[in-house]
Design an enzyme around this catalytic site. Structure first.
Site, mmCIF file in Angstrom:
data_model
loop_
_atom_site.group_PDB
_atom_site.id
_atom_site.type_symbol
_atom_site.label_atom_id
_atom_site.label_comp_id
_atom_site.label_asym_id
_atom_site.label_seq_id
_atom_site.Cartn_x
_atom_site.Cartn_y
_atom_site.Cartn_z
ATOM 1 N N HIS A 114 -3.933 14.084 0.599
ATOM 2 C CA HIS A 114 -4.179 13.206 1.751
ATOM 3 C C HIS A 114 -3.017 13.278 2.745
ATOM 4 C CE1 HIS A 114 -5.291 9.693 4.138
ATOM 5 N NE2 HIS A 114 -4.106 9.151 3.886
ATOM 6 N N TYR A 152 2.132 2.779 15.209
ATOM 7 C CA TYR A 152 2.832 3.053 13.951
ATOM 8 C C TYR A 152 4.272 3.551 14.104
ATOM 9 C CZ TYR A 152 2.615 8.201 13.568
ATOM 10 O OH TYR A 152 2.812 9.542 13.728
ATOM 11 N N ASP A 180 0.837 -1.194 0.000
ATOM 12 C CA ASP A 180 0.000 0.000 0.000
ATOM 13 C C ASP A 180 0.875 1.247 0.000
ATOM 14 O OD1 ASP A 180 -2.467 1.271 -0.034
ATOM 15 O OD2 ASP A 180 -2.472 1.538 2.137
ATOM 16 N N ARG A 222 -7.958 3.599 13.112
ATOM 17 C CA ARG A 222 -7.135 4.786 13.412
ATOM 18 C C ARG A 222 -6.544 4.770 14.816
ATOM 19 N NH1 ARG A 222 -5.925 6.037 8.466
ATOM 20 N NH2 ARG A 222 -7.738 6.572 7.191
ATOM 21 N N TYR A 246 1.141 5.731 -0.450
ATOM 22 C CA TYR A 246 0.676 6.910 0.299
ATOM 23 C C TYR A 246 0.936 8.102 -0.606
ATOM 24 C CZ TYR A 246 0.439 9.775 4.662
ATOM 25 O OH TYR A 246 0.125 10.666 5.662
ATOM 26 N N THR A 249 -4.696 6.568 -0.178
ATOM 27 C CA THR A 249 -5.969 7.282 -0.131
ATOM 28 C C THR A 249 -5.971 8.419 -1.146
ATOM 29 O OG1 THR A 249 -6.030 6.828 2.209
ATOM 30 C CG2 THR A 249 -7.566 8.488 1.409
ATOM 31 N N GLN A 305 -3.743 2.263 14.901
ATOM 32 C CA GLN A 305 -2.655 2.835 14.099
ATOM 33 C C GLN A 305 -1.858 3.877 14.889
ATOM 34 O OE1 GLN A 305 -4.144 4.525 10.435
ATOM 35 N NE2 GLN A 305 -2.122 5.123 9.678
ATOM 36 N N GLU A 357 -10.178 12.415 7.440
ATOM 37 C CA GLU A 357 -10.097 13.764 6.876
ATOM 38 C C GLU A 357 -11.463 14.448 6.854
ATOM 39 O OE1 GLU A 357 -7.999 11.579 3.613
ATOM 40 O OE2 GLU A 357 -7.301 13.614 3.157
ATOM 41 N N ARG A 360 0.913 16.626 12.912
ATOM 42 C CA ARG A 360 2.214 17.265 13.160
ATOM 43 C C ARG A 360 2.178 18.782 12.991
ATOM 44 N NH1 ARG A 360 3.550 12.675 10.454
ATOM 45 N NH2 ARG A 360 3.445 13.783 8.476
ATOM 46 N N GLU A 391 -9.159 4.084 -2.446
ATOM 47 C CA GLU A 391 -7.923 3.907 -3.224
ATOM 48 C C GLU A 391 -8.233 3.195 -4.539
ATOM 49 O OE1 GLU A 391 -4.562 2.300 -1.162
ATOM 50 O OE2 GLU A 391 -5.140 3.147 0.786
ATOM 51 N N ASP A 434 -9.065 0.389 1.678
ATOM 52 C CA ASP A 434 -8.055 -0.006 2.659
ATOM 53 C C ASP A 434 -8.582 0.346 4.054
ATOM 54 O OD1 ASP A 434 -5.566 -0.836 3.676
ATOM 55 O OD2 ASP A 434 -4.816 1.214 3.652
ATOM 56 N N THR A 477 -8.930 -5.743 3.519
ATOM 57 C CA THR A 477 -8.822 -4.814 2.396
ATOM 58 C C THR A 477 -9.815 -5.313 1.353
ATOM 59 O OG1 THR A 477 -6.454 -4.553 2.833
ATOM 60 C CG2 THR A 477 -7.245 -3.808 0.681
ATOM 61 N N GLU A 485 -10.493 3.859 3.472
ATOM 62 C CA GLU A 485 -9.617 4.683 2.638
ATOM 63 C C GLU A 485 -9.950 4.385 1.188
ATOM 64 O OE1 GLU A 485 -5.509 4.077 3.848
ATOM 65 O OE2 GLU A 485 -5.705 5.645 5.378
ATOM 66 N N LYS A 523 -4.097 -2.071 9.679
ATOM 67 C CA LYS A 523 -4.481 -2.204 8.272
ATOM 68 C C LYS A 523 -4.554 -3.664 7.852
ATOM 69 C CE LYS A 523 -3.484 2.290 7.305
ATOM 70 N NZ LYS A 523 -4.253 3.228 6.481
HETATM 71 CA CA CA Z 1 -3.971 3.129 2.682
#
Ligand code: CA
Length: 423
Positions: free
Chosen positions: A140, A251, A133, A244, A135, A357, A247, A371, A149, A208, A240, A264, A206, A260
């Site tokens: 996104h 992560y 997968d 959250r 990114y 995504t 994650q 989002e 961040r 995709e 996907d 899927t 997500e 994840k």
């Molecule tokens: Ca993804």
């Protein structure tokens, strides 16, 4: 013979202009009918499935090994390579044309080879060799970066230099319609001191696209743009599913793992790269210029509209919650594949590459609830006063996608998944 992408082609089978499956599409899938025969390869045309195994048995399709159409996955057919893919598609197009009598006027063969879609069951179309997968949507990655961040460090320093990705799980890739059980995992919201184990509370989707790799590459070998392009058999829509809260805790430092890995979902029809050719366009300008091995000489994005709709258990019909376009992807599928093999990583027939995504620049073009609800701070408002920050048990999520031609559309059907309560 006219090209199978010719917009003027018509089939002897009536196809509604709003159908995803006109004669210009001809996507491949795996189906079974009420005849009791094992799952096998078919092509969608309007509201019918064309049974390629029946056509091959009747010597209507010239491939070296007709048994590939009796397989329960597209892998053996894909392994035959792009020349066979092209030749087979051209032949199927010919057999379905309104001005070609061979199948049109052969009632016995038509009875055997054309099955109403309402009477078929569709299966996972490929045996997924590996699932990676990416990114690759700048919008996104920026949205997620701003949330976690802050605006000044939204994109990590590597993001503009390569397609970022991770190796996902092939074992839990499922076909549209498969129910998705809410995962359990370690949770540690910032407000508590120690983690606990339990059902995910922030379940997300997500939006995709998935690339289906149809040819292998050797270990130790790099790919150039053209080689990568020719290895791509086709595309599916891919959801996907993402936990959250799991994650967020797991992560650091190696990226997503269990968040994840539980499911899927992909759409059942694989739309060929060749069918998307008329909709090719130039993607976003890449600045700074990518390193030489990632540079492209031709447009490698597609004008492909994508819709997401949500139906909660209390709603009669699904409500659209996002409309965006595959064309916004910063890194193209070809660049992802080139980068994937660049270390010497071998690619296999049946590898599935998630695009990442797909969000667009506008608010209603966001491809995840993370989002859309801005990490739960702006819940989505649906009809009847229903609110959603993340998915709840009983929610059904539907994604659709299509390229709009003049009077026809090359579409993907849908990928649907309904959430079951945690075990
Ligand atoms: Ca993804």
């Amino acid at each position: 013979m006219p090209h199978p992408n010719d917009p003027k082609l018509r089939s002897f089978i009536d196809v509604d202009p709003a159908s995803d499956f006109p004669i210009q599409n001809l996507p491949y899938g795996v189906f079974s009918a009420k005849d009791g025969l094992a799952p096998r390869i078919g092509v969608a045309i309007g509201d019918h499935v064309l049974d390629l195994w029946q056509l091959a048995q009747d010597c209507r399709i010239d491939v070296v090994e007709p048994a590939v159409f009796a397989a329960s996955s597209l892998n053996p057919f894909m392994a035959l390579g792009p020349k066979v893919w092209s030749r087979t598609r051209a032949r199927i197009s010919e057999l379905l044309r309104h001005d070609h009598p061979e199948l049109r006027d052969n009632e016995r063969l038509r009875q055997r080879a054309l099955v109403p879609t309402a009477d078929v069951k569709l299966y996972l179309p490929i045996t997924v060799a590996g699932y990676t997968d990416f990114y690759s949507s700048k919008e996104h990655a920026t949205n997620v970066g701003v949330m976690f961040r802050g605006k000044d460090n939204a994109l990590q320093p590597n993001w503009l230099h390569m397609p970022i990705g991770y190796n996902g799980r092939a074992s839990t890739v499922v076909v549209s319609g498969t129910k998705v059980r809410r995962p359990r995992g370690q949770l540690k919201p910032p407000s508590v001191e120690v983690p606990s184990f339990g059902p995910c509370k922030r379940l997300d989707f997500e939006l995709e696209m998935g690339v289906v790799v149809g040819q292998p590459s050797a270990m130790g070998e790099m790919l150039n743009e053209q080689q990568a392009e020719e290895m791509i058999f086709g595309f599916v829509i891919l959801n996907d599913w993402s936990a959250r809260d799991i994650q967020q805790w797991e992560y650091v430092p190696l990226g997503p793992f269990q968040a994840k890995a539980f499911a899927t979902s992909i759409s059942p029809w694989v739309v060929t790269r060749e069918a998307l050719e008329p909709f090719r366009l130039q993607g976003p300008t890449q600045e700074p210029a990518p390193l030489p091995y990632l540079r492209q000489t031709q447009p490698n994005n597609y004008d492909l509209t994508l819709d997401v709709a949500l139906r909660t258990a209390g709603m009669n019909e699904a409500a659209r919650i996002c409309r965006t376009n595959f064309k916004y992807m910063y890194w193209s599928s070809v660049q992802q594949l080139v980068h994937h093999a660049s270390s010497g990583c071998a690619m296999n027939v049946g590898d599935l590459l998630g695009s990442g995504t797909i969000s667009g620049p506008e608010k209603d073009q966001r491809g995840s609830l993370l989002e859309i609800s801005w990490n739960g701070t702006e819940p989505l408002e649906l009809a009847g006063g229903i609110k959603r920050s993340f998915l709840e048990d009983g929610d059904s999520l539907v994604m659709r996608g299509w390229c709009q031609g003049d009077g026809y559309r090359v579409g993907f059907g849908e990928v649907e998944g309904t959430i079951l309560a945690a075990a």
